[in-house]
Design a protein around this motif. Structure first.
Motif, mmCIF file in Angstrom:
data_model
loop_
_atom_site.group_PDB
_atom_site.id
_atom_site.type_symbol
_atom_site.label_atom_id
_atom_site.label_comp_id
_atom_site.label_asym_id
_atom_site.label_seq_id
_atom_site.Cartn_x
_atom_site.Cartn_y
_atom_site.Cartn_z
ATOM 1 N N GLU A 225 0.829 -1.213 0.000
ATOM 2 C CA GLU A 225 0.000 0.000 0.000
ATOM 3 C C GLU A 225 0.861 1.260 0.000
ATOM 4 O OE1 GLU A 225 -0.574 -2.460 2.509
ATOM 5 O OE2 GLU A 225 -2.052 -3.421 1.205
ATOM 6 N N LYS A 226 1.986 1.207 0.714
ATOM 7 C CA LYS A 226 2.861 2.377 0.755
ATOM 8 C C LYS A 226 3.586 2.600 -0.569
ATOM 9 C CE LYS A 226 3.616 2.900 5.615
ATOM 10 N NZ LYS A 226 4.508 3.412 6.605
ATOM 11 N N LEU A 227 3.709 1.535 -1.369
ATOM 12 C CA LEU A 227 4.372 1.663 -2.664
ATOM 13 C C LEU A 227 3.439 2.238 -3.725
ATOM 14 C CD1 LEU A 227 6.360 -1.693 -2.800
ATOM 15 C CD2 LEU A 227 7.251 0.583 -2.331
ATOM 16 N N ALA A 228 2.137 2.109 -3.507
ATOM 17 C CA ALA A 228 1.167 2.626 -4.473
ATOM 18 C C ALA A 228 1.196 4.150 -4.461
ATOM 19 C CB ALA A 228 -0.230 2.127 -4.119
ATOM 20 N N PRO A 229 1.066 4.769 -5.631
ATOM 21 C CA PRO A 229 1.092 6.229 -5.680
ATOM 22 C C PRO A 229 -0.142 6.831 -5.008
ATOM 23 C CG PRO A 229 0.525 5.330 -7.831
ATOM 24 C CD PRO A 229 0.872 4.168 -6.943
ATOM 25 N N ASP A 230 0.028 8.016 -4.480
ATOM 26 C CA ASP A 230 -1.076 8.767 -3.899
ATOM 27 C C ASP A 230 -2.033 9.110 -5.040
ATOM 28 O OD1 ASP A 230 -2.789 10.525 -2.656
ATOM 29 O OD2 ASP A 230 -1.255 12.017 -2.193
ATOM 30 N N GLU A 231 -3.286 8.690 -4.920
ATOM 31 C CA GLU A 231 -4.239 8.902 -6.010
ATOM 32 C C GLU A 231 -4.405 10.371 -6.364
ATOM 33 O OE1 GLU A 231 -7.982 6.915 -6.213
ATOM 34 O OE2 GLU A 231 -7.140 5.062 -5.413
ATOM 35 N N SER A 232 -4.243 11.241 -5.394
ATOM 36 C CA SER A 232 -4.409 12.669 -5.690
ATOM 37 C C SER A 232 -3.318 13.176 -6.628
ATOM 38 C CB SER A 232 -4.417 13.484 -4.398
ATOM 39 O OG SER A 232 -3.130 13.449 -3.783
ATOM 40 N N GLN A 233 -2.214 12.444 -6.747
ATOM 41 C CA GLN A 233 -1.111 12.846 -7.611
ATOM 42 C C GLN A 233 -1.228 12.268 -9.025
ATOM 43 O OE1 GLN A 233 1.216 15.053 -6.441
ATOM 44 N NE2 GLN A 233 -0.139 15.075 -4.672
ATOM 45 N N LEU A 234 -2.202 11.380 -9.234
ATOM 46 C CA LEU A 234 -2.372 10.764 -10.546
ATOM 47 C C LEU A 234 -3.065 11.721 -11.507
ATOM 48 C CD1 LEU A 234 -3.630 7.222 -9.456
ATOM 49 C CD2 LEU A 234 -1.334 7.854 -10.223
ATOM 50 N N PRO A 235 -2.824 11.554 -12.809
ATOM 51 C CA PRO A 235 -3.544 12.370 -13.800
ATOM 52 C C PRO A 235 -5.054 12.137 -13.662
ATOM 53 C CG PRO A 235 -1.733 11.169 -14.828
ATOM 54 C CD PRO A 235 -1.860 10.657 -13.424
ATOM 55 N N PRO A 236 -5.857 13.158 -13.900
ATOM 56 C CA PRO A 236 -7.312 13.049 -13.706
ATOM 57 C C PRO A 236 -7.951 11.871 -14.450
ATOM 58 C CG PRO A 236 -6.698 15.324 -14.103
ATOM 59 C CD PRO A 236 -5.458 14.498 -14.295
ATOM 60 N N LEU A 237 -7.551 11.624 -15.690
ATOM 61 C CA LEU A 237 -8.142 10.535 -16.467
ATOM 62 C C LEU A 237 -7.879 9.183 -15.795
ATOM 63 C CD1 LEU A 237 -9.670 9.603 -18.981
ATOM 64 C CD2 LEU A 237 -7.477 9.514 -20.175
ATOM 65 N N LEU A 238 -6.659 8.968 -15.339
ATOM 66 C CA LEU A 238 -6.309 7.714 -14.671
ATOM 67 C C LEU A 238 -7.053 7.595 -13.338
ATOM 68 C CD1 LEU A 238 -4.715 5.122 -14.566
ATOM 69 C CD2 LEU A 238 -2.761 6.421 -13.714
ATOM 70 N N ARG A 239 -7.131 8.674 -12.590
ATOM 71 C CA ARG A 239 -7.847 8.683 -11.311
ATOM 72 C C ARG A 239 -9.303 8.325 -11.526
ATOM 73 N NH1 ARG A 239 -5.840 13.369 -9.358
ATOM 74 N NH2 ARG A 239 -7.542 14.559 -10.230
ATOM 75 N N GLU A 240 -9.910 8.883 -12.577
ATOM 76 C CA GLU A 240 -11.305 8.608 -12.905
ATOM 77 C C GLU A 240 -11.504 7.127 -13.243
ATOM 78 O OE1 GLU A 240 -14.016 9.640 -16.699
ATOM 79 O OE2 GLU A 240 -13.132 11.394 -15.689
ATOM 80 N N ARG A 241 -10.594 6.562 -14.012
ATOM 81 C CA ARG A 241 -10.698 5.139 -14.392
ATOM 82 C C ARG A 241 -10.556 4.231 -13.168
ATOM 83 N NH1 ARG A 241 -10.426 3.774 -20.348
ATOM 84 N NH2 ARG A 241 -10.729 5.852 -21.153
ATOM 85 N N LEU A 242 -9.650 4.573 -12.283
ATOM 86 C CA LEU A 242 -9.444 3.762 -11.074
ATOM 87 C C LEU A 242 -10.682 3.794 -10.179
ATOM 88 C CD1 LEU A 242 -5.772 4.625 -10.129
ATOM 89 C CD2 LEU A 242 -6.639 2.421 -10.928
ATOM 90 N N ASN A 243 -11.340 4.924 -10.125
ATOM 91 C CA ASN A 243 -12.528 5.071 -9.268
ATOM 92 C C ASN A 243 -13.751 4.355 -9.817
ATOM 93 O OD1 ASN A 243 -11.199 6.525 -7.275
ATOM 94 N ND2 ASN A 243 -11.574 8.473 -8.302
ATOM 95 N N ARG A 244 -13.736 3.963 -11.089
ATOM 96 C CA ARG A 244 -14.857 3.251 -11.693
ATOM 97 C C ARG A 244 -14.936 1.813 -11.246
ATOM 98 N NH1 ARG A 244 -14.771 4.952 -17.997
ATOM 99 N NH2 ARG A 244 -14.694 7.184 -17.643
ATOM 100 N N ARG A 245 -13.857 1.253 -10.761
ATOM 101 C CA ARG A 245 -13.849 -0.179 -10.377
ATOM 102 C C ARG A 245 -14.732 -0.450 -9.209
ATOM 103 N NH1 ARG A 245 -7.659 -2.116 -10.729
ATOM 104 N NH2 ARG A 245 -7.034 -0.760 -12.359
#
Length: 136
Positions: free
Chosen positions: A116-136
């Motif tokens: 979990e600590k290795l995963a990037p902070d979602e707030s730092q991800l590009p908006p399109l990628l953040r949006e796709r991750l939140n759809r799951r």
């Protein structure tokens, strides 16, 4: 394509090639990494290669013959551990430039950091990628 666009594309291509070359060099260094540790009283030398595999174990004197079985066992395991720690130092040095800033690579190599600590902070991800991750 305008001259500015061509320059930007060329700059991106050059940066990509630089990163690929750097990654290849790092991969080569990782595959060739090795470390040697010598026991404190110089009875034993242990060399480990990539992934901490023992590649050489040498008794440097006959002093080990005077050790009790448990002392010899401790000598061997602690010297192997020292060699692996030295190897992890080398691996961390090679890997640190490729990792996110602030990541403790030694702690990661020692298994002290959770996934979990290795995963990037979602707030730092590009908006399109953040949006796709939140759809799951």
């Amino acid at each position: 394509m305008s001259g500015v666009d061509r320059r930007n594309v060329e700059m991106l291509r050059e940066e990509y090639e630089r990163q690929v070359t750097s990654l290849a060099e790092s991969q080569r260094r990782l595959s060739e990494a090795s470390a040697t540790a010598v026991s404190p009283r110089r009875e034993l030398s242990v060399t480990v290669g990539p992934q901490g595999v023992i590649t050489e174990l040498k008794f440097l004197s006959s002093a080990y013959r005077r050790l009790a079985k448990n002392e010899l066992s401790e000598l061997v395991t602690s010297t192997i551990s020292d060699a692996r720690a030295k190897l992890n130092d080398q691996l961390a040095e090679i890997m640190t430039p490729m990792m996110p800033p602030g990541l403790d690579v030694k702690a990661m190599l020692n298994g002290e950091i959770s996934a979990e600590k290795l995963a990037p902070d979602e707030s730092q991800l590009p908006p399109l990628l953040r949006e796709r991750l939140n759809r799951r």
